[in-house]
Scaffold this motif. Structure first.
Motif, mmCIF file in Angstrom:
data_model
loop_
_atom_site.group_PDB
_atom_site.id
_atom_site.type_symbol
_atom_site.label_atom_id
_atom_site.label_comp_id
_atom_site.label_asym_id
_atom_site.label_seq_id
_atom_site.Cartn_x
_atom_site.Cartn_y
_atom_site.Cartn_z
ATOM 1 N N UNK A 218 -14.362 -4.193 7.137
ATOM 2 C CA UNK A 218 -14.995 -3.316 6.152
ATOM 3 C C UNK A 218 -14.329 -3.583 4.813
ATOM 4 N N UNK A 219 -15.096 -4.120 3.857
ATOM 5 C CA UNK A 219 -14.551 -4.538 2.569
ATOM 6 C C UNK A 219 -14.725 -3.511 1.466
ATOM 7 N N UNK A 220 -15.696 -2.609 1.586
ATOM 8 C CA UNK A 220 -15.993 -1.681 0.500
ATOM 9 C C UNK A 220 -16.498 -0.361 1.057
ATOM 10 N N UNK A 221 -16.111 0.733 0.401
ATOM 11 C CA UNK A 221 -16.548 2.076 0.782
ATOM 12 C C UNK A 221 -16.939 2.831 -0.480
ATOM 13 N N UNK A 222 -18.003 3.643 -0.372
ATOM 14 C CA UNK A 222 -18.440 4.486 -1.483
ATOM 15 C C UNK A 222 -18.988 5.779 -0.922
ATOM 16 N N UNK A 223 -19.070 6.798 -1.781
ATOM 17 C CA UNK A 223 -19.587 8.114 -1.396
ATOM 18 C C UNK A 223 -20.641 8.527 -2.402
ATOM 19 N N UNK A 224 -21.786 9.019 -1.896
ATOM 20 C CA UNK A 224 -22.839 9.491 -2.780
ATOM 21 C C UNK A 224 -23.932 10.193 -2.018
ATOM 22 N N UNK A 225 -24.495 11.272 -2.593
ATOM 23 C CA UNK A 225 -25.598 12.012 -1.990
ATOM 24 C C UNK A 225 -25.240 12.495 -0.578
ATOM 25 N N UNK A 226 -23.999 12.967 -0.416
ATOM 26 C CA UNK A 226 -23.485 13.448 0.883
ATOM 27 C C UNK A 226 -23.450 12.359 1.933
ATOM 28 N N UNK A 227 -23.425 11.117 1.485
ATOM 29 C CA UNK A 227 -23.357 9.985 2.408
ATOM 30 C C UNK A 227 -22.043 9.230 2.208
ATOM 31 N N UNK A 228 -21.482 8.791 3.315
ATOM 32 C CA UNK A 228 -20.364 7.861 3.291
ATOM 33 C C UNK A 228 -20.930 6.485 3.604
ATOM 34 N N UNK B 80 8.820 8.686 -6.096
ATOM 35 C CA UNK B 80 8.465 7.299 -5.855
ATOM 36 C C UNK B 80 8.969 6.776 -4.517
ATOM 37 N N UNK B 81 9.470 7.674 -3.659
ATOM 38 C CA UNK B 81 10.007 7.265 -2.368
ATOM 39 C C UNK B 81 8.903 7.224 -1.319
ATOM 40 N N UNK B 82 9.029 6.286 -0.380
ATOM 41 C CA UNK B 82 8.081 6.186 0.731
ATOM 42 C C UNK B 82 8.387 7.293 1.733
ATOM 43 N N UNK B 83 7.383 8.130 2.007
ATOM 44 C CA UNK B 83 7.563 9.268 2.904
ATOM 45 C C UNK B 83 7.146 8.970 4.338
ATOM 46 N N UNK B 84 6.395 7.883 4.535
ATOM 47 C CA UNK B 84 5.954 7.554 5.887
ATOM 48 C C UNK B 84 5.119 6.293 5.912
ATOM 49 N N UNK B 85 5.037 5.686 7.087
ATOM 50 C CA UNK B 85 4.265 4.459 7.281
ATOM 51 C C UNK B 85 3.367 4.646 8.497
ATOM 52 N N UNK B 86 2.060 4.369 8.335
ATOM 53 C CA UNK B 86 1.102 4.471 9.432
ATOM 54 C C UNK B 86 0.676 3.059 9.814
ATOM 55 N N UNK B 87 0.945 2.658 11.054
ATOM 56 C CA UNK B 87 0.531 1.353 11.553
ATOM 57 C C UNK B 87 -0.876 1.461 12.127
ATOM 58 N N UNK B 88 -1.798 0.653 11.601
ATOM 59 C CA UNK B 88 -3.208 0.771 11.955
ATOM 60 C C UNK B 88 -3.692 -0.316 12.896
ATOM 61 N N UNK B 89 -2.946 -1.380 13.062
ATOM 62 C CA UNK B 89 -3.356 -2.437 13.978
ATOM 63 C C UNK B 89 -4.448 -3.340 13.445
ATOM 64 N N UNK B 90 -4.730 -3.268 12.166
ATOM 65 C CA UNK B 90 -5.740 -4.128 11.553
ATOM 66 C C UNK B 90 -5.581 -4.112 10.047
ATOM 67 N N UNK B 91 -6.025 -5.181 9.381
ATOM 68 C CA UNK B 91 -5.894 -5.283 7.931
ATOM 69 C C UNK B 91 -6.728 -4.223 7.229
ATOM 70 N N UNK B 92 -6.142 -3.607 6.208
ATOM 71 C CA UNK B 92 -6.872 -2.651 5.382
ATOM 72 C C UNK B 92 -7.700 -3.436 4.370
ATOM 73 N N UNK B 93 -9.032 -3.323 4.488
ATOM 74 C CA UNK B 93 -9.913 -4.039 3.562
ATOM 75 C C UNK B 93 -10.201 -3.265 2.303
ATOM 76 N N UNK B 94 -10.125 -1.931 2.369
ATOM 77 C CA UNK B 94 -10.391 -1.087 1.217
ATOM 78 C C UNK B 94 -9.918 0.327 1.529
ATOM 79 N N UNK B 95 -9.788 1.131 0.482
ATOM 80 C CA UNK B 95 -9.365 2.523 0.630
ATOM 81 C C UNK B 95 -9.853 3.317 -0.566
ATOM 82 N N UNK B 96 -10.464 4.490 -0.304
ATOM 83 C CA UNK B 96 -10.867 5.387 -1.378
ATOM 84 C C UNK B 96 -10.557 6.819 -0.944
#
Length: 367
Positions: free
Chosen positions: A208-218, A158-174
């Motif tokens: 970018x608020x939403x991400x999905x994967x289907x039919x070999x498409x991102x 449960x320990x944090x192993x690292x932090x990545x600074x992205x320079x912008x708000x994360x709207x979604x992650x999958x």
């Protein structure tokens, strides 16, 4: 109204277990104390629960009765009964200050019911956590936040192993297989946890608020109302631009893929149904009256939840079009739907998870 000689409500007094001749206010339980907020000293009301009504131990004519002794927190004599929990998380427990422990009337857990228990809290993000990902075969959990970072957690400790600074708000992650996709303002980040590939996919306009994967498409839903599609290129282990789907008038905030269809929910209160073969919109659903926050394909059904405090169940008619077959009205807004499948002793079951707020999570199980 049934009043006693002193102008009080006799039914209320009887319900509290006080006889008609009793006028002592100390026979009432302090409701401020029940809420954990009483600051009166001395308080004229009880800071404990009233004892249970008398229990009959003899014949039905009541010749022999026995009263329980006064006790606090629901304890009766040498026996004890469990404290009935209110469906509300204890704010003092959240702040680490509740002194009542297991005797507290409010929940000391984010969950209500049996079968789930809190293992640990992963603390570190400074703002809302907007996405989590657990890549296939990985022992690391990834979390993205509006504090513009992605944190990597060790699943064992449960320990944090690292932090990545992205320079912008994360709207979604999958995640899909070894890939992690992160939606940011004007860009989608793609990381491969096995090859350490780090790609930046340009094209989105706004968050970018939403991400999905289907039919070999991102597929990525963006703030300007469009849905961008990239095709996976196995030769280069990358993603090539494929299409831009435009039909929504406002931001696309939810995406889900099912049965060779893409379903998109938007701030324009509508759901669009797209063919993944032609990438054309084939139906528009307008029964919601507010933002469509989350979509879920479940067996032959489509589920949608909205800020209009409803969860709708859609089913395809003989013509192939979707129609509402059931509407569930919620007291609180439902922000997110997720389904979890499991199999125990070759018997499958699933749980529908509904997130209503940061302190309210509902679990519905279906055999």
């Amino acid at each position: 109204m049934d009043l006693d000689a002193h102008g009080g409500n006799k039914r209320v007094f009887q319900r509290l277990g006080v006889g008609p001749s009793t006028t002592d206010t100390k026979q009432k339980v302090c409701f401020h104390w029940r809420a954990g907020k009483c600051n009166r000293f001395p308080c004229p009301f009880l800071h404990r629960e009233l004892p249970l009504p008398p229990q009959t131990t003899g014949p039905a004519n009541g010749t022999t009765t026995k009263r329980f002794a006064n006790s606090s927190w629901g304890r009766v004599g040498n026996n004890s009964r469990p404290v009935r929990k209110m469906e509300k998380v204890c704010t003092y427990w959240v702040g680490g200050k509740c002194g009542y422990g297991e005797k507290c009337k409010f929940l000391h857990s984010w969950f209500l019911g049996e079968g789930f228990s809190l293992l640990t809290q992963l603390e570190g993000h400074q703002k809302v956590v907007s996405g989590i990902a657990l890549p296939s075969g990985s022992d690391k959990l990834y979390s993205g936040s509006q504090d513009e970072t992605v944190r990597v957690w060790d699943c064992a400790s449960g320990q944090c192993m690292g932090v990545v600074n992205l320079g912008g708000e994360v709207g979604c992650m999958i995640n899909e297989g070894p890939w992690i996709f992160v939606g940011l303002p004007n860009i989608v980040k793609a990381w491969n946890t096995q090859t350490n590939a780090d790609l930046s996919l340009s094209g989105p306009v706004g968050q970018v608020y939403a991400i999905a994967v289907g039919n070999d498409l991102l597929l990525a839903g963006t703030q300007d109302g469009s849905i961008l599609a990239w095709k996976f290129n196995a030769a280069t282990n990358g993603f090539d631009p494929a299409a831009s789907l435009k039909s929504h008038n406002l931001a696309v905030v939810s995406l889900v893929v099912g049965a060779n269809r893409l379903y998109s929910g938007s701030m324009d209160n509508s759901i669009r149904v797209w063919s993944l073969e032609t990438l054309q919109c084939i139906q528009t659903l307008t029964e919601h009256t507010s933002v469509v926050m989350s979509l879920l394909c479940w067996d032959q059904f489509l589920l949608s939840c909205s800020l209009d405090k409803t969860i709708k169940v859609w089913v395809a008619t003989e013509s192939g079009n979707l129609e509402v077959t059931f509407t569930h009205n919620e007291e609180h807004v439902c922000y997110f739907l997720q389904i979890w499948f499991s199999c125990v002793m070759h018997t499958g079951f699933c749980i529908l998870i509904m997130i209503k707020s940061k302190s309210k999570v509902d679990f519905w199980s279906c055999p």
